[in-house]
Design a protein around this motif. Structure first.
Motif, PDB file in Angstrom:
ATOM      1  N   ILE A  76       0.849  -1.181   0.000  1.00 27.44           N
ATOM      2  CA  ILE A  76       0.000   0.000   0.000  1.00 27.44           C
ATOM      3  C   ILE A  76       0.893   1.242   0.000  1.00 27.44           C
ATOM      4  O   ILE A  76       1.814   1.358   0.801  1.00 27.44           O
ATOM      5  CB  ILE A  76      -0.929   0.003   1.228  1.00 27.44           C
ATOM      6  N   GLY A  77       0.629   2.144  -0.942  1.00 27.93           N
ATOM      7  CA  GLY A  77       1.379   3.387  -1.017  1.00 27.93           C
ATOM      8  C   GLY A  77       2.657   3.338  -1.833  1.00 27.93           C
ATOM      9  O   GLY A  77       3.241   4.380  -2.127  1.00 27.93           O
ATOM     10  N   GLU A  78       3.105   2.141  -2.224  1.00 16.89           N
ATOM     11  CA  GLU A  78       4.335   2.013  -3.001  1.00 16.89           C
ATOM     12  C   GLU A  78       4.108   2.503  -4.433  1.00 16.89           C
ATOM     13  O   GLU A  78       3.089   2.220  -5.048  1.00 16.89           O
ATOM     14  CB  GLU A  78       4.790   0.558  -3.007  1.00 16.89           C
ATOM     15  N   LEU A  79       5.085   3.202  -4.983  1.00 14.64           N
ATOM     16  CA  LEU A  79       4.962   3.761  -6.318  1.00 14.64           C
ATOM     17  C   LEU A  79       5.172   2.682  -7.380  1.00 14.64           C
ATOM     18  O   LEU A  79       6.210   2.022  -7.405  1.00 14.64           O
ATOM     19  CB  LEU A  79       5.999   4.877  -6.500  1.00 14.64           C
ATOM     20  N   VAL A  80       4.165   2.497  -8.236  1.00 18.49           N
ATOM     21  CA  VAL A  80       4.269   1.568  -9.369  1.00 18.49           C
ATOM     22  C   VAL A  80       4.559   2.394 -10.618  1.00 18.49           C
ATOM     23  O   VAL A  80       3.796   3.298 -10.976  1.00 18.49           O
ATOM     24  CB  VAL A  80       2.968   0.773  -9.572  1.00 18.49           C
TER      25      VAL A  80
END
Length: 365
Positions: A344-348
């Motif tokens: 959750i919240g990690e940049l893809v």
């Protein structure tokens, strides 16, 4: 005495369901438009294929009994779900990215436009607040964390996808709303200007600008925010740039629509597919993990992001089972497809096919 109790319960139900969070059923011109849809039959919307509410061999009484009383090991994690607080305000607008917020809520930047899909940040996925709480660690974002949203996309009006509290807090930041037939009734009831609400049937095209086009496509699900079901339409989306294409699947059970969409629009650079909060009893409206493997092939996806998990306890399986199973089944399949599994919240990075992700759920109790 029994009659008095029944009357009190009825009165309580009427009072509860008067709250604006329950929305408003379509009427007037909006209802008339819905009734012209090929999907609207016998007074409600229907799927492409006959879709019973429960699969063969299951009864409502059995399903309800199991939901209320069956013990499921690790249905709710005891640990905090690991997450990252990315500053969304600081992401350059020319950077094409996706940020997931758990379950089916996510933010997209593509071709200079900002999209928010099915946001639920109230910590609850139920018509009655406090009854279906988000897992610890999953609700780290609030409305204040978001820049202005060019397009709010809503796949359908269930409470785990359309959350009144979240929508009202985001209201000043939402420029345009795109949803399926009937869903606009809720937004208009909540005070949104009619001219910013775009309601579409399946198989329609919306030219957003010279670089971006959105298509509404089928899914196999249902809708409704009260006892009445299927009184608004559910949808999936195809988001297409000049050289990049995404499938935003919404909630869906497996059916022929995946292959039809894949044949018409594929291949997709990335596809987000329903994988989680499933049960064999309702396999027609939510993919089982083995269905996800079939769907990702049908849709012709280069990368697949399995969503609809890791935030709310809506089904009778361990919280991490959806990610474990889809990962194992994909690895064992012929020609595995890379999975996108961020925290959750990690940049893809949408255009980086080589970006790797940890199996972050391992070791989380």
């Amino acid at each position: 005495m029994i009659l008095t109790i029944v009357l009190l319960l009825v009165a309580l139900a009427i009072y509860i369901f008067q709250h604006p969070r329950y929305g408003k059923q379509p009427s007037g011109e909006r209802l008339a438009l819905m009734q012209k849809s090929p999907q609207f039959k016998n007074g409600k919307f229907e799927n492409i294929t006959f879709t019973p509410e429960l699969a063969e061999g299951y009864s409502f009484s059995k399903v309800l009994y199991e939901f209320l009383f069956k013990k499921v090991d690790r249905k709710i994690p005891t640990d905090n779900i690991p997450s990252i607080k990315t500053n969304l305000h600081e992401i350059p607008i020319n950077q094409d990215v996706l940020v997931w917020f758990g379950h089916s809520s996510y933010y997209i930047q593509l071709e200079g436009k900002r999209f928010l899909i099915d946001p639920v940040f109230s910590g609850n996925a139920s018509p009655i607040y406090g009854t279906t709480k988000a897992f610890k660690g999953t609700d780290i974002y609030t409305a204040s964390d978001f820049p202005e949203i060019d397009y709010l996309l809503i796949t359908h009006d269930h409470y785990d996808h359309l959350d009144y509290k979240t929508i009202m807090e985001l209201k000043p930041k939402i420029k345009q709303i795109i949803c399926a037939l009937g869903v606009g009734s809720h937004f208009e009831f909540w005070g949104f200007a009619k001219h910013i609400i775009i309601e579409k049937d399946w198989h329609e095209k919306i030219k957003l600008d010279e670089n971006l086009t959105l298509y509404t496509t089928p899914s196999r699900h249902f809708s409704g925010r009260s006892i009445k079901r299927c009184n608004t339409l559910w949808t999936s989306f195809v988001l297409e740039a000049n050289d990049f294409k995404m499938y935003l699947g919404g909630d869906s059970g497996y059916d022929t629509h995946y292959a039809e969409i894949g044949n018409k629009f594929g291949p997709f650079d990335i596809a987000l597919l329903d994988n989680g909060q499933y049960n064999p009893a309702w396999k027609y409206i939510h993919n089982l993990p083995e269905d996800v493997i079939k769907a990702m092939k049908d849709i012709k996806a280069k990368r697949v992001f399995p969503v609809h998990s890791s935030k709310f306890p809506l089904a009778l399986h361990p919280w991490d089972e959806p990610l474990i199973k889809v990962t194992q089944l994909n690895a064992a399949s012929e020609n595995p497809i890379p999975l996108v599994t961020p925290k959750i919240g990690e940049l893809v990075e949408l255009r980086n096919e080589k970006q790797e992700f940890q199996q972050w759920w391992k070791g989380v109790r």
